[in-house]
Scaffold this motif. Structure first.
Motif, PDB file in Angstrom:
ATOM      1  N   CYS A  12      69.172  44.412   0.383  1.00  0.00           N
ATOM      2  CA  CYS A  12      69.768  45.294   1.378  1.00  0.00           C
ATOM      3  C   CYS A  12      69.453  44.759   2.771  1.00  0.00           C
ATOM      4  CB  CYS A  12      69.226  46.711   1.216  1.00  0.00           C
ATOM      5  SG  CYS A  12      69.758  47.815   2.537  1.00  0.00           S
ATOM      6  N   CYS A  15      67.403  47.813   5.080  1.00  0.00           N
ATOM      7  CA  CYS A  15      66.004  48.241   4.914  1.00  0.00           C
ATOM      8  C   CYS A  15      65.163  47.188   4.192  1.00  0.00           C
ATOM      9  CB  CYS A  15      65.943  49.581   4.172  1.00  0.00           C
ATOM     10  SG  CYS A  15      66.339  49.466   2.414  1.00  0.00           S
ATOM     11  N   TRP A  17      65.288  46.258   1.200  1.00  0.00           N
ATOM     12  CA  TRP A  17      65.081  46.516  -0.230  1.00  0.00           C
ATOM     13  C   TRP A  17      65.566  45.303  -1.011  1.00  0.00           C
ATOM     14  CZ3 TRP A  17      69.041  46.736  -3.907  1.00  0.00           C
ATOM     15  CH2 TRP A  17      68.651  47.160  -5.189  1.00  0.00           C
ATOM     16  N   CYS A  38      72.518  50.712  -1.763  1.00  0.00           N
ATOM     17  CA  CYS A  38      71.067  50.589  -1.771  1.00  0.00           C
ATOM     18  C   CYS A  38      70.431  51.905  -2.234  1.00  0.00           C
ATOM     19  CB  CYS A  38      70.607  50.232  -0.366  1.00  0.00           C
ATOM     20  SG  CYS A  38      68.814  50.265  -0.182  1.00  0.00           S
ATOM     21  N   GLN A  40      67.541  52.861  -1.720  1.00  0.00           N
ATOM     22  CA  GLN A  40      66.579  53.328  -0.721  1.00  0.00           C
ATOM     23  C   GLN A  40      67.241  53.986   0.481  1.00  0.00           C
ATOM     24  OE1 GLN A  40      62.509  50.846  -0.898  1.00  0.00           O
ATOM     25  NE2 GLN A  40      63.616  50.638   0.998  1.00  0.00           N
ATOM     26  N   CYS A  43      72.819  52.142   1.966  1.00  0.00           N
ATOM     27  CA  CYS A  43      73.698  51.126   2.542  1.00  0.00           C
ATOM     28  C   CYS A  43      74.622  50.551   1.470  1.00  0.00           C
ATOM     29  CB  CYS A  43      72.854  50.011   3.158  1.00  0.00           C
ATOM     30  SG  CYS A  43      73.818  48.616   3.732  1.00  0.00           S
TER      31      CYS A  43
HETATM   32 ZN   LIG Z   1      68.654  49.756   2.072  1.00  0.00          ZN
END
Ligand SMILES: [Zn+2]
Length: 63
Positions: A12, A15, A17, A38, A40, A43
């Motif tokens: 990602c 962030c 990830w 994503c 987390q 996205c």
């Molecule tokens: Zn992310």
């Protein structure tokens, strides 16, 4: 004959990830071996590429 997909590293850009998955078949499980966003930050512009040898080893050690 089913084609086994290569291990893939998802990343990602927002962030940072990151996850490496090695699918067991060509029937990919969304959210486990395949991602459209994503987990987390949500996205939807994830990058995916074939995992490097090091990433494959790291992913297999986590299992
Ligand atoms: Zn992310």
């Amino acid at each position: 004959m089913p084609i086994k997909p290569p291990p893939t590293t998802w990343h990602c850009p927002k962030c940072q990830w990151r996850k490496t998955v090695s699918p067991k078949s060509d029937a990919l499980q969304a959210g486990v071996e395949w991602f459209d966003h994503c987990p987390q930050c949500g996205c939807r512009e994830l990058e995916s590429r074939e995992a490097t040898a090091l990433e494959r080893i790291a992913a297999s050690l986590k299992l």
